[in-house]
Design a protein around this motif. Structure first.
Motif, PDB file in Angstrom:
ATOM      1  N   ALA A   1      38.548  47.625  45.176  1.00  0.00           N
ATOM      2  CA  ALA A   1      38.687  47.401  43.704  1.00  0.00           C
ATOM      3  C   ALA A   1      37.369  46.583  43.376  1.00  0.00           C
ATOM      4  CB  ALA A   1      39.783  46.469  43.481  1.00  0.00           C
ATOM      5  N   SER A   2      36.889  45.747  44.253  1.00  0.00           N
ATOM      6  CA  SER A   2      35.609  45.111  43.400  1.00  0.00           C
ATOM      7  C   SER A   2      34.380  45.886  43.522  1.00  0.00           C
ATOM      8  CB  SER A   2      35.332  43.822  44.573  1.00  0.00           C
ATOM      9  OG  SER A   2      34.737  44.328  45.869  1.00  0.00           O
ATOM     10  N   LEU A   3      34.347  47.138  44.404  1.00  0.00           N
ATOM     11  CA  LEU A   3      33.408  48.158  44.312  1.00  0.00           C
ATOM     12  C   LEU A   3      33.495  48.893  43.281  1.00  0.00           C
ATOM     13  CD1 LEU A   3      32.778  49.171  48.108  1.00  0.00           C
ATOM     14  CD2 LEU A   3      31.386  47.723  46.695  1.00  0.00           C
ATOM     15  N   ASP A   4      34.667  49.411  42.684  1.00  0.00           N
ATOM     16  CA  ASP A   4      34.841  50.116  41.467  1.00  0.00           C
ATOM     17  C   ASP A   4      34.645  49.541  40.341  1.00  0.00           C
ATOM     18  OD1 ASP A   4      35.676  52.077  43.305  1.00  0.00           O
ATOM     19  OD2 ASP A   4      37.984  51.625  43.082  1.00  0.00           O
ATOM     20  N   ASP A   5      34.656  48.044  40.465  1.00  0.00           N
ATOM     21  CA  ASP A   5      34.479  47.092  39.140  1.00  0.00           C
ATOM     22  C   ASP A   5      33.031  47.066  38.898  1.00  0.00           C
ATOM     23  OD1 ASP A   5      34.860  45.781  36.952  1.00  0.00           O
ATOM     24  OD2 ASP A   5      35.689  43.880  38.055  1.00  0.00           O
ATOM     25  N   PRO A   6      32.558  47.664  37.622  1.00  0.00           N
ATOM     26  CA  PRO A   6      31.060  47.689  37.683  1.00  0.00           C
ATOM     27  C   PRO A   6      30.628  46.139  36.963  1.00  0.00           C
ATOM     28  CG  PRO A   6      32.137  48.858  35.775  1.00  0.00           C
ATOM     29  CD  PRO A   6      33.110  48.499  36.839  1.00  0.00           C
ATOM     30  N   SER A   7      31.736  45.344  36.625  1.00  0.00           N
ATOM     31  CA  SER A   7      31.009  43.979  36.210  1.00  0.00           C
ATOM     32  C   SER A   7      30.850  42.826  37.098  1.00  0.00           C
ATOM     33  CB  SER A   7      32.112  43.498  34.948  1.00  0.00           C
ATOM     34  OG  SER A   7      33.572  43.232  35.709  1.00  0.00           O
TER      35      SER A   7
ATOM     36  N   MET B   1      45.313  45.007  52.650  1.00  0.00           N
ATOM     37  CA  MET B   1      45.091  44.389  51.344  1.00  0.00           C
ATOM     38  C   MET B   1      43.724  44.106  51.251  1.00  0.00           C
ATOM     39  SD  MET B   1      48.245  41.702  51.327  1.00  0.00           S
ATOM     40  CE  MET B   1      47.683  40.649  49.832  1.00  0.00           C
ATOM     41  N   LEU B   2      42.692  43.474  52.369  1.00  0.00           N
ATOM     42  CA  LEU B   2      41.388  43.398  52.211  1.00  0.00           C
ATOM     43  C   LEU B   2      40.602  44.503  51.859  1.00  0.00           C
ATOM     44  CD1 LEU B   2      41.109  40.669  55.091  1.00  0.00           C
ATOM     45  CD2 LEU B   2      41.077  40.154  52.542  1.00  0.00           C
ATOM     46  N   ALA B   3      40.986  45.715  52.425  1.00  0.00           N
ATOM     47  CA  ALA B   3      40.338  46.802  52.238  1.00  0.00           C
ATOM     48  C   ALA B   3      40.475  47.374  50.936  1.00  0.00           C
ATOM     49  CB  ALA B   3      40.937  47.890  53.097  1.00  0.00           C
ATOM     50  N   ASN B   4      41.707  47.113  50.049  1.00  0.00           N
ATOM     51  CA  ASN B   4      41.959  47.463  48.817  1.00  0.00           C
ATOM     52  C   ASN B   4      41.208  46.493  47.568  1.00  0.00           C
ATOM     53  OD1 ASN B   4      43.545  50.106  48.655  1.00  0.00           O
ATOM     54  ND2 ASN B   4      44.828  48.879  50.129  1.00  0.00           N
ATOM     55  N   LEU B   5      41.283  45.401  48.343  1.00  0.00           N
ATOM     56  CA  LEU B   5      40.309  44.282  47.319  1.00  0.00           C
ATOM     57  C   LEU B   5      38.987  44.625  47.458  1.00  0.00           C
ATOM     58  CD1 LEU B   5      42.351  41.053  48.229  1.00  0.00           C
ATOM     59  CD2 LEU B   5      42.092  42.184  46.136  1.00  0.00           C
ATOM     60  N   GLU B   6      38.339  45.027  48.375  1.00  0.00           N
ATOM     61  CA  GLU B   6      37.030  45.217  48.644  1.00  0.00           C
ATOM     62  C   GLU B   6      36.699  46.576  47.701  1.00  0.00           C
ATOM     63  OE1 GLU B   6      36.024  45.673  52.861  1.00  0.00           O
ATOM     64  OE2 GLU B   6      36.212  43.583  53.004  1.00  0.00           O
TER      65      GLU B   6
END
Length: 69
Positions: free
Chosen positions: A63-69, A56-61
């Protein structure tokens, strides 16, 4: 331990449980349960909490890297 229940069509339940088991997340797996009035089945899994939280933590990280905002 995390307890997890999968319900649905028998083949789909078995397939998902098998995938989780092969990935190393499953500590214990029940036999498939079915009531007489049910078309599908359900399986109960005990999952390795550390592995699930790591995933879960790896996927959250990610997702935050993929989000440019």
């Amino acid at each position: 331990m995390l307890e997890f229940r999968i319900s649905g069509e028998t083949a789909e339940v078995g397939c998902l449980a098998d995938q989780l088991e092969r990935a190393g997340y499953v500590v214990r797996r029940s036999k498939p349960y079915r009531n007489r009035d049910e078309e599908g089945c359900r399986v109960y899994l005990e999952l390795d909490e550390d592995k699930v939280m790591g995933w879960m933590l790896a996927n959250l990280e990610k997702a935050s890297l993929d989000d440019p905002s």
